[in-house]
Design a protein around this motif. Structure first.
Motif, PDB file in Angstrom:
ATOM      1  N   SER A 109       8.877  -1.067  -6.146  1.00  0.00           N
ATOM      2  CA  SER A 109       9.110  -0.065  -5.105  1.00  0.00           C
ATOM      3  C   SER A 109      10.596   0.269  -5.023  1.00  0.00           C
ATOM      4  O   SER A 109      10.964   1.416  -4.802  1.00  0.00           O
ATOM      5  N   LEU A 110      11.454  -0.733  -5.230  1.00  0.00           N
ATOM      6  CA  LEU A 110      12.898  -0.489  -5.203  1.00  0.00           C
ATOM      7  C   LEU A 110      13.326   0.428  -6.340  1.00  0.00           C
ATOM      8  O   LEU A 110      14.308   1.155  -6.222  1.00  0.00           O
ATOM      9  N   LYS A 111      12.578   0.407  -7.413  1.00  0.00           N
ATOM     10  CA  LYS A 111      12.909   1.242  -8.569  1.00  0.00           C
ATOM     11  C   LYS A 111      12.325   2.649  -8.454  1.00  0.00           C
ATOM     12  O   LYS A 111      12.965   3.626  -8.840  1.00  0.00           O
ATOM     13  N   TYR A 112      11.090   2.762  -7.911  1.00  0.00           N
ATOM     14  CA  TYR A 112      10.363   4.027  -8.007  1.00  0.00           C
ATOM     15  C   TYR A 112      10.153   4.782  -6.689  1.00  0.00           C
ATOM     16  O   TYR A 112       9.821   5.958  -6.727  1.00  0.00           O
ATOM     17  N   LEU A 113      10.284   4.121  -5.547  1.00  0.00           N
ATOM     18  CA  LEU A 113       9.870   4.754  -4.292  1.00  0.00           C
ATOM     19  C   LEU A 113      11.042   5.115  -3.387  1.00  0.00           C
ATOM     20  O   LEU A 113      12.147   4.602  -3.541  1.00  0.00           O
ATOM     21  N   SER A 114      10.746   5.978  -2.412  1.00  0.00           N
ATOM     22  CA  SER A 114      11.741   6.380  -1.419  1.00  0.00           C
ATOM     23  C   SER A 114      12.103   5.187  -0.529  1.00  0.00           C
ATOM     24  O   SER A 114      11.395   4.183  -0.495  1.00  0.00           O
ATOM     25  N   SER A 115      13.180   5.325   0.212  1.00  0.00           N
ATOM     26  CA  SER A 115      13.649   4.212   1.046  1.00  0.00           C
ATOM     27  C   SER A 115      12.625   3.796   2.104  1.00  0.00           C
ATOM     28  O   SER A 115      12.483   2.603   2.391  1.00  0.00           O
ATOM     29  N   ASP A 116      11.888   4.749   2.681  1.00  0.00           N
ATOM     30  CA  ASP A 116      10.858   4.398   3.659  1.00  0.00           C
ATOM     31  C   ASP A 116       9.777   3.532   3.023  1.00  0.00           C
ATOM     32  O   ASP A 116       9.386   2.499   3.571  1.00  0.00           O
ATOM     33  N   LEU A 117       9.308   3.960   1.858  1.00  0.00           N
ATOM     34  CA  LEU A 117       8.258   3.201   1.171  1.00  0.00           C
ATOM     35  C   LEU A 117       8.785   1.859   0.671  1.00  0.00           C
ATOM     36  O   LEU A 117       8.064   0.866   0.676  1.00  0.00           O
ATOM     37  N   GLN A 118      10.034   1.825   0.267  1.00  0.00           N
ATOM     38  CA  GLN A 118      10.651   0.552  -0.122  1.00  0.00           C
ATOM     39  C   GLN A 118      10.628  -0.429   1.043  1.00  0.00           C
ATOM     40  O   GLN A 118      10.298  -1.601   0.870  1.00  0.00           O
ATOM     41  N   SER A 119      10.982   0.066   2.223  1.00  0.00           N
ATOM     42  CA  SER A 119      11.004  -0.826   3.395  1.00  0.00           C
ATOM     43  C   SER A 119       9.604  -1.346   3.715  1.00  0.00           C
ATOM     44  O   SER A 119       9.449  -2.501   4.109  1.00  0.00           O
ATOM     45  N   TYR A 120       8.578  -0.533   3.501  1.00  0.00           N
ATOM     46  CA  TYR A 120       7.206  -1.001   3.740  1.00  0.00           C
ATOM     47  C   TYR A 120       6.833  -2.109   2.762  1.00  0.00           C
ATOM     48  O   TYR A 120       6.208  -3.096   3.136  1.00  0.00           O
ATOM     49  N   ALA A 121       7.226  -1.945   1.502  1.00  0.00           N
ATOM     50  CA  ALA A 121       6.945  -2.985   0.502  1.00  0.00           C
ATOM     51  C   ALA A 121       7.688  -4.271   0.843  1.00  0.00           C
ATOM     52  O   ALA A 121       7.141  -5.377   0.694  1.00  0.00           O
ATOM     53  N   ILE A 122       8.904  -4.148   1.329  1.00  0.00           N
ATOM     54  CA  ILE A 122       9.682  -5.330   1.722  1.00  0.00           C
ATOM     55  C   ILE A 122       9.034  -6.016   2.915  1.00  0.00           C
ATOM     56  O   ILE A 122       8.957  -7.251   2.966  1.00  0.00           O
ATOM     57  N   ILE A 123       8.525  -5.242   3.856  1.00  0.00           N
ATOM     58  CA  ILE A 123       7.830  -5.820   5.017  1.00  0.00           C
ATOM     59  C   ILE A 123       6.595  -6.578   4.557  1.00  0.00           C
ATOM     60  O   ILE A 123       6.347  -7.711   4.999  1.00  0.00           O
ATOM     61  N   LEU A 124       5.793  -5.985   3.667  1.00  0.00           N
ATOM     62  CA  LEU A 124       4.603  -6.680   3.163  1.00  0.00           C
ATOM     63  C   LEU A 124       5.000  -7.983   2.472  1.00  0.00           C
ATOM     64  O   LEU A 124       4.374  -9.030   2.694  1.00  0.00           O
ATOM     65  N   TYR A 125       6.019  -7.910   1.654  1.00  0.00           N
ATOM     66  CA  TYR A 125       6.498  -9.099   0.951  1.00  0.00           C
ATOM     67  C   TYR A 125       6.924 -10.179   1.953  1.00  0.00           C
ATOM     68  O   TYR A 125       6.570 -11.351   1.816  1.00  0.00           O
ATOM     69  N   THR A 126       7.661  -9.782   2.963  1.00  0.00           N
ATOM     70  CA  THR A 126       8.136 -10.721   3.977  1.00  0.00           C
ATOM     71  C   THR A 126       6.972 -11.352   4.729  1.00  0.00           C
ATOM     72  O   THR A 126       6.994 -12.552   5.030  1.00  0.00           O
ATOM     73  N   LEU A 127       5.947 -10.568   5.028  1.00  0.00           N
ATOM     74  CA  LEU A 127       4.782 -11.110   5.724  1.00  0.00           C
ATOM     75  C   LEU A 127       4.051 -12.155   4.891  1.00  0.00           C
ATOM     76  O   LEU A 127       3.424 -13.060   5.435  1.00  0.00           O
ATOM     77  N   VAL A 128       4.124 -12.029   3.565  1.00  0.00           N
ATOM     78  CA  VAL A 128       3.475 -13.005   2.690  1.00  0.00           C
ATOM     79  C   VAL A 128       4.299 -14.287   2.611  1.00  0.00           C
ATOM     80  O   VAL A 128       3.762 -15.388   2.735  1.00  0.00           O
ATOM     81  N   ILE A 129       5.603 -14.140   2.404  1.00  0.00           N
ATOM     82  CA  ILE A 129       6.413 -15.346   2.216  1.00  0.00           C
ATOM     83  C   ILE A 129       6.794 -16.016   3.537  1.00  0.00           C
ATOM     84  O   ILE A 129       7.082 -17.208   3.559  1.00  0.00           O
ATOM     85  N   ASN A 130       6.784 -15.263   4.625  1.00  0.00           N
ATOM     86  CA  ASN A 130       7.153 -15.809   5.929  1.00  0.00           C
ATOM     87  C   ASN A 130       6.259 -15.181   6.999  1.00  0.00           C
ATOM     88  O   ASN A 130       6.698 -14.303   7.738  1.00  0.00           O
ATOM     89  N   PRO A 131       4.994 -15.612   7.083  1.00  0.00           N
ATOM     90  CA  PRO A 131       4.047 -14.976   8.020  1.00  0.00           C
ATOM     91  C   PRO A 131       4.532 -15.053   9.467  1.00  0.00           C
ATOM     92  O   PRO A 131       5.090 -16.058   9.901  1.00  0.00           O
ATOM     93  N   GLU A 132       4.325 -13.974  10.160  1.00  0.00           N
ATOM     94  CA  GLU A 132       4.678 -13.875  11.577  1.00  0.00           C
ATOM     95  C   GLU A 132       3.685 -14.700  12.390  1.00  0.00           C
ATOM     96  O   GLU A 132       2.473 -14.626  12.170  1.00  0.00           O
ATOM     97  N   GLU A 133       4.181 -15.481  13.332  1.00  0.00           N
ATOM     98  CA  GLU A 133       3.312 -16.306  14.184  1.00  0.00           C
ATOM     99  C   GLU A 133       2.432 -15.445  15.097  1.00  0.00           C
ATOM    100  O   GLU A 133       1.287 -15.766  15.344  1.00  0.00           O
ATOM    101  N   ASP A 134       2.995 -14.366  15.585  1.00  0.00           N
ATOM    102  CA  ASP A 134       2.293 -13.510  16.543  1.00  0.00           C
ATOM    103  C   ASP A 134       1.439 -12.487  15.788  1.00  0.00           C
ATOM    104  O   ASP A 134       1.958 -11.493  15.272  1.00  0.00           O
ATOM    105  N   GLU A 135       0.137 -12.734  15.726  1.00  0.00           N
ATOM    106  CA  GLU A 135      -0.758 -11.842  14.987  1.00  0.00           C
ATOM    107  C   GLU A 135      -0.789 -10.442  15.567  1.00  0.00           C
ATOM    108  O   GLU A 135      -0.907  -9.471  14.833  1.00  0.00           O
ATOM    109  N   LEU A 136      -0.704 -10.323  16.876  1.00  0.00           N
ATOM    110  CA  LEU A 136      -0.727  -9.002  17.500  1.00  0.00           C
ATOM    111  C   LEU A 136       0.511  -8.195  17.089  1.00  0.00           C
ATOM    112  O   LEU A 136       0.413  -6.995  16.817  1.00  0.00           O
ATOM    113  N   TYR A 137       1.655  -8.846  17.004  1.00  0.00           N
ATOM    114  CA  TYR A 137       2.867  -8.175  16.530  1.00  0.00           C
ATOM    115  C   TYR A 137       2.660  -7.666  15.100  1.00  0.00           C
ATOM    116  O   TYR A 137       2.979  -6.521  14.779  1.00  0.00           O
ATOM    117  N   THR A 138       2.116  -8.529  14.239  1.00  0.00           N
ATOM    118  CA  THR A 138       1.870  -8.153  12.840  1.00  0.00           C
ATOM    119  C   THR A 138       0.894  -6.991  12.757  1.00  0.00           C
ATOM    120  O   THR A 138       1.109  -6.045  12.002  1.00  0.00           O
TER     121      THR A 138
END
Length: 131
Positions: A90-119
């Motif tokens: 995504s960092l190579k091919y996508l716009s900055s908005d889409l890049q940030s979404y991919a980074i958020i997904l990645y972060t949720l996998v490696i460091n899951p948020e405790e608050d499910e409603l927030y997620t």
């Protein structure tokens, strides 16, 4: 639990007989994916029961699949391997908005948020911008 895979073209909303607690999964070749629009009843039921994990799973995968398709528009040979690879591509091919979404997904996998409603709310906000 039970996993049921239905490879079908007809949207779940057009089925006359309600299927209880079934997650509709679609297939393209050897790839399986879940579309949030085909699973609205599950999401609504799960939210009422405050069982957010299934809803998070569905939205996460729908967003991931949208990002994969966006990358494939730029690189038709792209094949999804891992969420880390998706983030990097995504960092190579996508716009900055889409890049940030991919980074958020990645972060949720490696460091899951405790608050499910927030997620869940975070994923809904992302999904709304993609549809």
């Amino acid at each position: 639990g039970c996993c049921l895979v239905l490879d079908r073209e007809q949207p779940a909303a057009q089925i006359q007989i309600p299927l209880y607690k079934v997650c509709y999964v679609k297939r393209t070749g050897h790839e399986f994916y879940i579309k949030q629009q085909d699973n609205r009843n599950i999401i609504n039921t799960k939210i009422k029961e405050k069982d957010y994990s299934n809803c998070i799973f569905l939205l996460f995968n729908e967003i991931k699949n949208i990002l994969i398709e966006k990358i494939k528009e730029k690189n038709p040979n792209y094949v999804y391997i891992t969420i880390g690879d998706l983030k990097n591509k995504s960092l190579k091919y996508l716009s900055s908005d889409l890049q940030s979404y991919a980074i958020i997904l990645y972060t949720l996998v490696i460091n899951p948020e405790e608050d499910e409603l927030y997620t869940l709310n975070l994923l809904f906000e992302i999904y709304k911008t993609l549809i």
